[in-house]
Write a protein that holds these residues in place. Sequence first.
Motif, PDB file in Angstrom:
ATOM      1  N   PHE A  75       0.800  -1.222   0.000  1.00  0.00           N
ATOM      2  CA  PHE A  75       0.000   0.000   0.000  1.00  0.00           C
ATOM      3  C   PHE A  75       0.837   1.278   0.000  1.00  0.00           C
ATOM      4  N   VAL A  76       2.076   1.220   0.464  1.00  0.00           N
ATOM      5  CA  VAL A  76       2.911   2.421   0.496  1.00  0.00           C
ATOM      6  C   VAL A  76       3.705   2.590  -0.796  1.00  0.00           C
ATOM      7  N   VAL A  77       4.134   1.489  -1.417  1.00  0.00           N
ATOM      8  CA  VAL A  77       4.995   1.595  -2.590  1.00  0.00           C
ATOM      9  C   VAL A  77       4.273   1.202  -3.877  1.00  0.00           C
ATOM     10  N   LEU A  78       3.757  -0.005  -3.941  1.00  0.00           N
ATOM     11  CA  LEU A  78       3.230  -0.519  -5.205  1.00  0.00           C
ATOM     12  C   LEU A  78       1.903   0.100  -5.611  1.00  0.00           C
ATOM     13  N   PHE A  79       1.006   0.302  -4.680  1.00  0.00           N
ATOM     14  CA  PHE A  79      -0.308   0.858  -5.013  1.00  0.00           C
ATOM     15  C   PHE A  79      -0.203   2.287  -5.545  1.00  0.00           C
ATOM     16  N   PRO A  80       0.574   3.195  -4.926  1.00  0.00           N
ATOM     17  CA  PRO A  80       0.709   4.531  -5.520  1.00  0.00           C
ATOM     18  C   PRO A  80       1.364   4.529  -6.897  1.00  0.00           C
ATOM     19  N   ILE A  81       2.324   3.645  -7.106  1.00  0.00           N
ATOM     20  CA  ILE A  81       2.954   3.553  -8.425  1.00  0.00           C
ATOM     21  C   ILE A  81       1.933   3.117  -9.467  1.00  0.00           C
ATOM     22  N   SER A  82       1.091   2.165  -9.120  1.00  0.00           N
ATOM     23  CA  SER A  82       0.077   1.719 -10.079  1.00  0.00           C
ATOM     24  C   SER A  82      -0.948   2.809 -10.353  1.00  0.00           C
ATOM     25  N   LEU A  83      -1.308   3.597  -9.325  1.00  0.00           N
ATOM     26  CA  LEU A  83      -2.236   4.706  -9.557  1.00  0.00           C
ATOM     27  C   LEU A  83      -1.622   5.762 -10.475  1.00  0.00           C
ATOM     28  N   LEU A  84      -0.368   6.103 -10.247  1.00  0.00           N
ATOM     29  CA  LEU A  84       0.301   7.069 -11.115  1.00  0.00           C
ATOM     30  C   LEU A  84       0.411   6.560 -12.546  1.00  0.00           C
ATOM     31  N   TYR A  85       0.629   5.292 -12.694  1.00  0.00           N
ATOM     32  CA  TYR A  85       0.728   4.705 -14.023  1.00  0.00           C
ATOM     33  C   TYR A  85      -0.620   4.759 -14.740  1.00  0.00           C
ATOM     34  N   LYS A  86      -1.705   4.485 -14.012  1.00  0.00           N
ATOM     35  CA  LYS A  86      -3.026   4.528 -14.630  1.00  0.00           C
ATOM     36  C   LYS A  86      -3.464   5.960 -14.936  1.00  0.00           C
ATOM     37  N   ILE A  87      -3.050   6.912 -14.104  1.00  0.00           N
ATOM     38  CA  ILE A  87      -3.399   8.310 -14.344  1.00  0.00           C
ATOM     39  C   ILE A  87      -2.690   8.841 -15.585  1.00  0.00           C
ATOM     40  N   SER A  88      -1.501   8.352 -15.848  1.00  0.00           N
ATOM     41  CA  SER A  88      -0.738   8.843 -16.996  1.00  0.00           C
ATOM     42  C   SER A  88      -1.351   8.426 -18.328  1.00  0.00           C
ATOM     43  N   ASN A  89      -2.251   7.458 -18.356  1.00  0.00           N
ATOM     44  CA  ASN A  89      -2.956   6.996 -19.557  1.00  0.00           C
ATOM     45  C   ASN A  89      -2.026   6.553 -20.679  1.00  0.00           C
ATOM     46  N   LYS A  90      -0.880   6.066 -20.336  1.00  0.00           N
ATOM     47  CA  LYS A  90       0.022   5.534 -21.340  1.00  0.00           C
ATOM     48  C   LYS A  90      -0.125   4.021 -21.364  1.00  0.00           C
ATOM     49  N   ASP A  91      -0.213   3.493 -22.537  1.00  0.00           N
ATOM     50  CA  ASP A  91      -0.374   2.051 -22.686  1.00  0.00           C
ATOM     51  C   ASP A  91       0.932   1.459 -23.207  1.00  0.00           C
ATOM     52  N   LYS A  92       1.969   1.536 -22.372  1.00  0.00           N
ATOM     53  CA  LYS A  92       3.275   1.062 -22.804  1.00  0.00           C
ATOM     54  C   LYS A  92       3.312  -0.457 -22.998  1.00  0.00           C
ATOM     55  N   LEU A  93       2.500  -1.162 -22.258  1.00  0.00           N
ATOM     56  CA  LEU A  93       2.476  -2.618 -22.399  1.00  0.00           C
ATOM     57  C   LEU A  93       1.523  -3.091 -23.494  1.00  0.00           C
ATOM     58  N   ARG A  94       0.829  -2.130 -24.093  1.00  0.00           N
ATOM     59  CA  ARG A  94      -0.146  -2.400 -25.154  1.00  0.00           C
ATOM     60  C   ARG A  94      -1.200  -3.409 -24.690  1.00  0.00           C
ATOM     61  N   LEU A  95      -1.769  -3.115 -23.526  1.00  0.00           N
ATOM     62  CA  LEU A  95      -2.773  -4.002 -22.959  1.00  0.00           C
ATOM     63  C   LEU A  95      -4.180  -3.690 -23.454  1.00  0.00           C
ATOM     64  N   LYS A  96      -4.381  -2.476 -23.969  1.00  0.00           N
ATOM     65  CA  LYS A  96      -5.704  -2.139 -24.484  1.00  0.00           C
ATOM     66  C   LYS A  96      -5.965  -2.947 -25.744  1.00  0.00           C
ATOM     67  N   LYS A  97      -7.130  -3.472 -25.809  1.00  0.00           N
ATOM     68  CA  LYS A  97      -7.443  -4.355 -26.932  1.00  0.00           C
ATOM     69  C   LYS A  97      -7.742  -3.529 -28.176  1.00  0.00           C
TER      70      LYS A  97
END
Length: 119
Positions: A75-97
């Motif tokens: 909750f202190v490290v991984l969850f904020p990183i994932s929120l920042l990644y989702k806010i950036s709206n970049k699909d670097k892993l090309r997960l969007k279908k």
Amino acid sequence: MERTKILETSLVLTTGFLLIYLLTQNELFLYLAFAFGITGIFIKLLAKYIAIAWFKLADILNYFMSKIILGTLFFVVLFPISLLYKISNKDKLRLKKSKDSTWIERKHSYSASDLKNIW
């Protein structure tokens, strides 16, 4: 249980109580350190039961603390990183279908030099 483990446990408890005494200046911890030291040296059966209880307490703390530490890390490290990644709206892993396919077509012709140092 080995005698060395029993003596180590007695020494750790004695040292711990002496350290707490030095930090708090409460004489109760000085008497506890003295009692555990004398018990470890002279009363072997009681020292064995104290060591067994100490190791059982360590097992119980190990069961709970590992979950607390890993949960806090999540909750202190991984969850904020994932929120920042989702806010950036970049699909670097090309997960969007996409409508067609997720296959990426590369225009690369392989040669023998590509296989010489693959790592």
